[in-house]
Design a protein around this motif. Sequence first.
Motif, short mmCIF file in Angstrom:
data_model
loop_
_atom_site.label_atom_id
_atom_site.label_comp_id
_atom_site.label_asym_id
_atom_site.label_seq_id
_atom_site.Cartn_x
_atom_site.Cartn_y
_atom_site.Cartn_z
N LEU A 27 13.35 76.63 -24.76
CA LEU A 27 13.89 77.76 -23.76
C LEU A 27 15.30 77.54 -23.69
CD1 LEU A 27 13.27 80.18 -21.92
CD2 LEU A 27 12.92 78.59 -20.00
N ASP A 28 16.01 78.48 -24.02
CA ASP A 28 17.63 78.38 -24.27
C ASP A 28 18.17 79.66 -23.48
OD1 ASP A 28 20.35 77.61 -24.86
OD2 ASP A 28 20.24 78.62 -26.97
N LYS A 29 18.89 79.33 -22.23
CA LYS A 29 19.36 80.69 -21.36
C LYS A 29 18.51 81.55 -21.27
CE LYS A 29 23.74 78.99 -23.17
NZ LYS A 29 24.78 79.41 -24.17
N GLY A 30 17.09 81.47 -20.95
CA GLY A 30 16.11 82.42 -20.61
C GLY A 30 15.44 82.85 -21.77
N ASN A 31 15.68 82.71 -23.10
CA ASN A 31 15.26 82.91 -24.23
C ASN A 31 14.39 82.11 -24.98
OD1 ASN A 31 16.30 85.79 -24.20
ND2 ASN A 31 18.32 84.93 -24.70
N TRP A 32 13.00 82.32 -25.26
CA TRP A 32 12.63 81.55 -26.26
C TRP A 32 13.17 81.46 -27.66
CZ3 TRP A 32 9.83 77.72 -24.13
CH2 TRP A 32 9.22 77.76 -22.82
N ILE A 33 13.29 80.28 -28.09
CA ILE A 33 13.98 80.15 -29.55
C ILE A 33 13.03 79.40 -30.51
CG2 ILE A 33 15.70 79.54 -31.35
CD1 ILE A 33 16.42 81.65 -28.91
N GLU A 34 12.32 79.96 -31.65
CA GLU A 34 11.56 79.21 -32.31
C GLU A 34 12.29 78.05 -33.08
OE1 GLU A 34 8.37 79.35 -36.02
OE2 GLU A 34 8.73 81.21 -34.54
N ILE A 35 11.78 76.86 -33.09
CA ILE A 35 12.64 75.78 -33.96
C ILE A 35 11.76 75.07 -35.03
CG2 ILE A 35 14.23 75.21 -31.91
CD1 ILE A 35 12.42 73.08 -30.92
N SER A 36 10.43 75.38 -34.79
CA SER A 36 9.62 74.80 -35.87
C SER A 36 8.36 75.51 -35.97
CB SER A 36 9.33 73.21 -35.55
OG SER A 36 8.65 72.80 -36.71
N GLN A 37 7.79 75.10 -37.30
CA GLN A 37 6.42 75.69 -37.31
C GLN A 37 5.40 75.10 -38.23
OE1 GLN A 37 6.40 79.79 -38.54
NE2 GLN A 37 7.87 79.66 -40.00
N GLY A 38 4.15 75.15 -38.14
CA GLY A 38 3.48 74.45 -39.20
C GLY A 38 2.08 74.83 -39.05
N VAL A 39 1.09 74.57 -39.90
CA VAL A 39 -0.46 74.72 -40.10
C VAL A 39 -1.20 73.22 -39.91
CG1 VAL A 39 -2.08 75.65 -40.99
CG2 VAL A 39 0.04 76.86 -41.20
N THR A 40 -2.10 73.38 -39.23
CA THR A 40 -2.84 72.03 -39.10
C THR A 40 -3.80 71.84 -40.28
OG1 THR A 40 -4.94 73.27 -38.05
CG2 THR A 40 -3.29 72.14 -36.67
N ASN A 41 -3.60 70.63 -40.80
CA ASN A 41 -4.34 70.15 -41.88
C ASN A 41 -5.79 69.94 -41.86
OD1 ASN A 41 -4.45 67.58 -40.60
ND2 ASN A 41 -2.98 66.70 -41.85
N GLN A 42 -6.42 69.24 -42.64
CA GLN A 42 -7.94 69.07 -42.70
C GLN A 42 -8.08 68.24 -41.59
OE1 GLN A 42 -9.87 70.96 -43.66
NE2 GLN A 42 -8.81 71.85 -45.50
N ASP A 43 -7.39 67.37 -41.02
CA ASP A 43 -7.70 66.47 -39.96
C ASP A 43 -7.41 67.32 -38.38
OD1 ASP A 43 -8.56 64.14 -38.64
OD2 ASP A 43 -6.59 63.14 -38.65
N GLY A 44 -6.76 68.33 -38.38
CA GLY A 44 -6.44 69.26 -37.39
C GLY A 44 -4.90 68.83 -36.70
N ARG A 45 -4.22 68.14 -37.83
CA ARG A 45 -2.85 67.80 -37.39
C ARG A 45 -1.88 68.35 -38.08
NH1 ARG A 45 -3.85 62.51 -34.55
NH2 ARG A 45 -5.88 61.78 -34.91
N ILE A 46 -0.56 68.15 -37.71
CA ILE A 46 0.63 68.37 -38.19
C ILE A 46 1.55 67.32 -38.42
CG2 ILE A 46 2.78 70.01 -38.57
CD1 ILE A 46 1.00 72.22 -36.98
N ALA A 47 1.77 66.73 -39.56
CA ALA A 47 2.42 65.40 -39.57
C ALA A 47 4.01 65.55 -39.49
CB ALA A 47 2.04 64.87 -40.74
N ASP A 48 4.61 66.97 -39.86
CA ASP A 48 6.03 66.69 -39.77
C ASP A 48 6.29 68.17 -39.21
OD1 ASP A 48 4.81 68.77 -41.52
OD2 ASP A 48 6.08 68.28 -43.33
N LEU A 49 6.04 68.19 -38.04
CA LEU A 49 6.33 69.50 -37.03
C LEU A 49 7.70 69.37 -36.93
CD1 LEU A 49 5.37 72.13 -35.56
CD2 LEU A 49 5.29 70.58 -33.47
N LEU A 50 8.22 68.27 -36.74
CA LEU A 50 9.76 68.05 -36.68
C LEU A 50 10.23 66.83 -37.79
CD1 LEU A 50 10.71 67.82 -32.79
CD2 LEU A 50 11.07 69.62 -34.30
N ALA A 51 11.41 66.97 -38.34
CA ALA A 51 11.64 66.12 -39.35
C ALA A 51 11.85 64.77 -38.62
CB ALA A 51 12.93 66.80 -39.93
#
Length: 113
Positions: A27-51
């Motif tokens: 949330l930046d100055k009242g606006n939602w800014i997308e900063i990352s995305q991913g898809v869950t793997n076979q274990d239901g996890r995302i290993a690298d949502l952020l670097a």
Amino acid sequence: MSQITTHVLDTAKGHPAAGIPISLFHLDKGNWIEISQGVTNQDGRIADLLADGITLAAGRYRMRFMLEGYFSSQDQPTFYPQVDIECNLSGAGDHYHIPLLISPFGYTTYRGS
């Protein structure tokens, strides 16, 4: 390791939920800014949502879990097509583990470690 991690578990089936798209917003100055995305793997996890090495500033963040496609692929109706989890981060570089437990007609979350 990513500062924010997640694990999606399908409690109705008793296994991890693979293939769920997740977006992270700030949330930046009242606006939602997308900063990352991913898809869950076979274990239901995302290993690298952020670097590795990225430290998020203090503020409000939102994780959006898109569930409709997951349940549709199993011919399962769902009451909640998406789940948004908003949380406040301290900016101190802490690790945040945000699991999501899902079923076609309910969900729960908590801050894990």
